[in-house]
Design an enzyme around this catalytic site. Structure first.
Site, PDB file in Angstrom:
ATOM      1  CG  HIS A 126      -1.767  -1.178   1.403  1.00 41.35           C
ATOM      2  ND1 HIS A 126      -3.112  -1.182   1.064  1.00 41.35           N
ATOM      3  CD2 HIS A 126      -1.492  -2.426   1.874  1.00 41.35           C
ATOM      4  CE1 HIS A 126      -3.620  -2.385   1.326  1.00 41.35           C
ATOM      5  NE2 HIS A 126      -2.662  -3.151   1.824  1.00 41.35           N
ATOM      6  CG  PHE A 127       3.871   1.997  -2.504  1.00 42.39           C
ATOM      7  CD1 PHE A 127       4.252   1.383  -1.320  1.00 42.39           C
ATOM      8  CD2 PHE A 127       4.562   1.675  -3.670  1.00 42.39           C
ATOM      9  CE1 PHE A 127       5.301   0.465  -1.290  1.00 42.39           C
ATOM     10  CE2 PHE A 127       5.613   0.776  -3.652  1.00 42.39           C
ATOM     11  CZ  PHE A 127       5.993   0.163  -2.456  1.00 42.39           C
TER      12      PHE A 127
ATOM     13  CG  ASN B 242      -6.421   0.243   0.692  1.00 41.02           C
ATOM     14  OD1 ASN B 242      -5.503  -0.075  -0.061  1.00 41.02           O
ATOM     15  ND2 ASN B 242      -6.345   0.060   1.993  1.00 41.02           N
TER      16      ASN B 242
ATOM     17  CG  HIS C 218      -3.423 -10.150   4.829  1.00 39.37           C
ATOM     18  ND1 HIS C 218      -4.721 -10.592   4.927  1.00 39.37           N
ATOM     19  CD2 HIS C 218      -3.508  -8.883   4.352  1.00 39.37           C
ATOM     20  CE1 HIS C 218      -5.543  -9.649   4.520  1.00 39.37           C
ATOM     21  NE2 HIS C 218      -4.835  -8.605   4.158  1.00 39.37           N
TER      22      HIS C 218
ATOM     23  CG  ASP D 166      -0.887  -6.048   4.507  1.00 40.26           C
ATOM     24  OD1 ASP D 166      -1.249  -5.162   3.704  1.00 40.26           O
ATOM     25  OD2 ASP D 166      -1.561  -6.365   5.496  1.00 40.26           O
TER      26      ASP D 166
ATOM     27  CG  HIS E  79      -1.188   3.953   9.250  1.00 44.29           C
ATOM     28  ND1 HIS E  79      -2.215   4.474   8.496  1.00 44.29           N
ATOM     29  CD2 HIS E  79      -1.392   2.607   9.280  1.00 44.29           C
ATOM     30  CE1 HIS E  79      -3.004   3.498   8.086  1.00 44.29           C
ATOM     31  NE2 HIS E  79      -2.538   2.354   8.548  1.00 44.29           N
TER      32      HIS E  79
ATOM     33  N   GLY F  44      -1.894  -1.252  10.515  1.00 49.02           N
ATOM     34  CA  GLY F  44      -0.957  -1.376   9.407  1.00 49.02           C
ATOM     35  C   GLY F  44       0.447  -1.036   9.837  1.00 49.02           C
TER      36      GLY F  44
END
Length: 467
Positions: free
Chosen positions: A87-88, A119, A257, A328, A332, A347
């Site tokens: 998730h970049f 997302n 996951h 994954d 944050h 995360g």
């Protein structure tokens, strides 16, 4: 009497061998990797690799001249490692990460290609939004890349076209709410998504109904209750539901996951339709230690569970059930993670530590190097139908993760490149590290130093190239 192969074959072997050697010696290459232990589908061997035009064109010794020669004495040359879940955060959440910073972390850790999740803000759920990400990524991302399309109840019927866009990794379904607003949790909507298209669909499998009913079990200020709230049964219910729906739709799925041994046992009985992933975090961390030590920094979805869960994942990994390893990577900021549980976001970063964590497990005897290659290179190639990636073989892309299996080092904050600027593994002593990341013959990283420019291109898939 049966003739020998040498006499029956209409070819002079001695002359042929001399011709091959002379021809090879006269060739020039863009890049030669010399003196390393290379890992091909046939196993490990000492040999050199010649790359021209971004592809492997020779494997052997005495290959001739090249524009660049890299001495890999004492090093192992693996097929380029692929992280199929990151998730970049771009667009919309760039304060956490963006395509440049996330991919920089990837190549510093030895990863040559990533599949990025939908997302973001806005969600990647239309053709225009896919094209926007591809445009943002072009030669700004350090590694090769593909982007998932997010499934919604509104775009279900369009997914069969969206999944065919070159540069897409396929469709992603969130059955349980996580970061962002993508959620498809009822069976009718899930069936519509599965009926639209043919590529393997990636699944976040947690049951939203059960988690909503159990939310009061997430105790304020106590992140160790995260796996109590999002419990084993939340994962198992969703995994069984989606496998049943996939079988009814005759649609292949890939469950991300996995955190419980029971899920892996069940998936092992349904491999004709379901592949699956485990993460380095769930193979390395145990809740009994992680939550007291890391607090909300150990919070992710699905959760870090007990040491018994971790040991159970290793059991099924060594039985061959998981097909790939994905990080994954879900960063944050420190300020966001410092919020009191459960207002803190779930995360953790992981793309940069994927390779070294697994190499440390190799060094400690929990994992063979051959299985590591299956999970990070040939496994993703097989599961997702990649073109030209996943192995060291003639005609394949010149993608290599060059590793020092004996290097002892400590994960330090000065090494971390993610914009979030933290890792749950900071301060951990490891054995094994990627010293080089080479993508389509370009030396992108060597000994923690980056090249002058990013060269990332979209990953190619059989489903979009030849459909």
């Amino acid at each position: 009497m049966k003739a020998s192969l040498r006499s029956a074959w209409p070819f002079d072997f001695a002359q042929g061998e001399r011709f091959f050697t002379e021809r090879t010696m006269s060739e020039t290459f863009d890049l030669i990797l010399k003196n390393g232990t290379i890992h091909t589908p046939g196993g490990a061997e000492r040999a050199d690799i010649g790359v021209r035009g971004g592809r492997i064109v020779a494997i052997g010794t005495g290959l001739g001249d090249a524009g660049e020669v890299i001495d890999c004495t004492g090093l192992d040359v693996l097929p380029g490692c692929i992280d199929s879940q990151v998730h970049f955060r771009e667009p919309g959440l760039e304060h956490k990460e963006d395509l440049e910073s996330g991919s920089r972390a990837a190549v510093l850790g030895g990863v040559t290609a990533v599949f990025e999740m939908p997302n973001t803000n806005p969600n990647t759920d239309t053709a225009d939004r896919v094209q926007d990400k591809l445009a943002r990524a072009h030669h700004r991302m350090w590694c090769d890349h593909a982007f998932y399309v997010g499934a919604t109840a509104d775009n279900a019927e369009q997914l069969k076209e969206l999944e065919r866009i070159p540069g897409t990794a396929g469709v992603k379904i969130f059955m349980g709410a996580s970061t962002g607003s993508l959620l498809v949790d009822d069976d009718n909507a899930l069936a519509r998504v599965l009926a639209s298209g043919t590529r393997r669909v990636a699944i976040h499998a947690e049951d939203e109904t059960r988690m909503n009913a159990r939310k009061s079990l997430a105790l304020a200020g106590d992140p160790s209750t995260h796996p109590v709230w999002r419990d084993d049964e939340s994962a198992m219910i969703a995994t069984k539901r989606i496998i049943g729906l996939a079988r009814a739709a005759r649609r292949r799925i890939h469950i991300l996951h996995i955190t419980t041994p029971a899920e892996l046992a069940y998936i092992g009985q349904n491999k004709d339709i379901a592949t699956c992933e485990v993460t380095p975090q769930h193979l390395t961390l145990a809740g009994e230690d992680a939550y007291p030590r890391l607090g909300t920094y150990a919070q992710m979805n699905p959760p870090i569970r007990s040491g018994a869960h971790r040991d159970g994942l290793w059991h099924w990994l060594n039985q061959g059930v998981p097909d790939v390893l994905g990080s994954d990577h879900a960063p944050h900021t420190i300020e966001e993670k410092a919020k009191p549980y459960p207002t803190s976001p779930s995360g953790m970063p992981g793309v940069q530590t994927l390779v070294p964590l697994l190499l440390n497990h190799v060094a400690e005897g929990r994992l063979t190097l051959r299985r590591f290659i299956e999970l990070t290179s040939s496994g993703p190639q097989r599961v997702f139908g990649l073109v030209g990636k996943g192995r060291i073989a003639l005609g394949y892309d010149g993608d290599f993760t060059v590793v020092d299996l004996k290097k002892r080092w400590t994960v330090g904050s000065d090494w971390l490149a993610s914009r979030c600027n933290w890792s749950p593994f900071e301060g951990m002593d490891l054995t094994g590290k990627a010293v080089g990341t080479i993508i389509r013959g370009h030396r992108v990283m060597w000994e923690d130093a980056l090249a002058n420019e990013a060269v990332g291109e979209p990953v190619r898939f059989e489903a979009t190239e030849f459909s």
